[in-house]
Write an enzyme that holds these catalytic residues in place. Structure first.
Site, PDB file in Angstrom:
ATOM      1  N   HIS A  17     -14.585  18.053 -15.698  1.00 27.49           N
ATOM      2  CA  HIS A  17     -13.883  17.676 -14.462  1.00 27.49           C
ATOM      3  C   HIS A  17     -12.448  17.233 -14.784  1.00 27.49           C
ATOM      4  CE1 HIS A  17     -18.142  16.492 -12.936  1.00 27.49           C
ATOM      5  NE2 HIS A  17     -17.815  17.624 -12.340  1.00 27.49           N
ATOM      6  N   LYS A  41     -28.753  10.566  -1.298  1.00 23.20           N
ATOM      7  CA  LYS A  41     -29.125  11.320  -2.501  1.00 23.20           C
ATOM      8  C   LYS A  41     -29.336  10.400  -3.694  1.00 23.20           C
ATOM      9  CE  LYS A  41     -27.346  15.602  -4.475  1.00 23.20           C
ATOM     10  NZ  LYS A  41     -26.156  16.456  -4.523  1.00 23.20           N
ATOM     11  N   ARG A  90     -17.587  27.782 -13.700  1.00 30.57           N
ATOM     12  CA  ARG A  90     -18.169  28.060 -15.017  1.00 30.57           C
ATOM     13  C   ARG A  90     -18.854  29.424 -14.989  1.00 30.57           C
ATOM     14  NH1 ARG A  90     -21.297  22.618 -14.457  1.00 30.57           N
ATOM     15  NH2 ARG A  90     -20.977  23.396 -12.354  1.00 30.57           N
ATOM     16  N   SER A 128     -22.773  17.660 -15.019  1.00 29.34           N
ATOM     17  CA  SER A 128     -23.185  16.254 -14.933  1.00 29.34           C
ATOM     18  C   SER A 128     -24.699  16.135 -15.091  1.00 29.34           C
ATOM     19  CB  SER A 128     -22.759  15.654 -13.592  1.00 29.34           C
ATOM     20  OG  SER A 128     -21.365  15.637 -13.477  1.00 29.34           O
TER      21      SER A 128
END
Ligand code: ADP
Length: 167
Positions: A17, A41, A90, A128
């Site tokens: 990031h 979440k 990615r 992550s």
């Protein structure tokens, strides 16, 4: 003045990031890293903690700031006067999802553009979620996250072990 919003969950902010933020900071006058507030979440870090970790990781980037937001990303972008959204791509992992989201965003806000930066080679396989998994299993993640995140992750895992809860 050009303004771009770089939105994400950032649970937590990684060197992948940070790499996107640094490269974007050279392309626009002002970058706002927008941390999505996800009260429902289950994440490792609260919204305030995620914002704070980004803030501590970008101290050497004068044109980059961080804010949390709820609701539509394009609405937030409009509110802060940004004309561009930034995302990182990615190999394999991101393209289809990003394309789908970009088309929906274009439909919602035709004047908002998306700029995707290809993830750097060394961070292609960093996410992550894999980072958290490795850290939970005792693997070394120190090379993969900005320094402030290392301590924060260790503290979370230690606290979770004490209460035997999964962070
Ligand atoms: P989201 O839940 O919005 O996908 P993430 O925090 O996972 O939030 O990612 C935010 C953005 O950063 C996304 O565009 C994602 O593709 C990108 N990103 C995630 N990891 C990397 C990485 N290692 N290198 C480059 N970009 C990345």
């Amino acid at each position: 003045m050009t303004t771009a919003v770089y939105p994400g969950t950032f649970d937590p902010f990684t060197k992948g990031h940070l790499d996107i933020a640094k490269r974007t900071a050279r392309l626009f006058d002002r970058i706002i890293i927008a941390v999505y507030d996800t009260p429902g979440k289950k994440l490792m870090f609260t919204t305030d903690e995620r914002v704070e970790l980004v803030k501590q990781s970008i101290t050497d980037l004068p044109n980059v700031t961080v804010q949390s937001y709820t609701g539509l990303t394009v609405t937030f972008a409009r509110e802060v006067g940004a004309e561009t959204l930034v995302r990182g791509l990615r190999i394999g992992a991101d393209f289809e999802g990003e394309f789908e989201m970009a088309l929906m965003n274009k439909n919602l806000a035709p004047d908002c553009e998306l700029v995707c930066l290809m993830a750097s080679m060394k961070y292609q396989f960093l996410s992550s979620s894999i980072l958290k998994e490795v850290a939970r299993l005792g693997g070394n993640i120190d090379d993969l996250v900005p320094r402030p995140v290392i301590g924060a992750m260790k503290a979370k895992l230690k606290a979770a072990r004490k209460t035997s809860k999964q962070p």
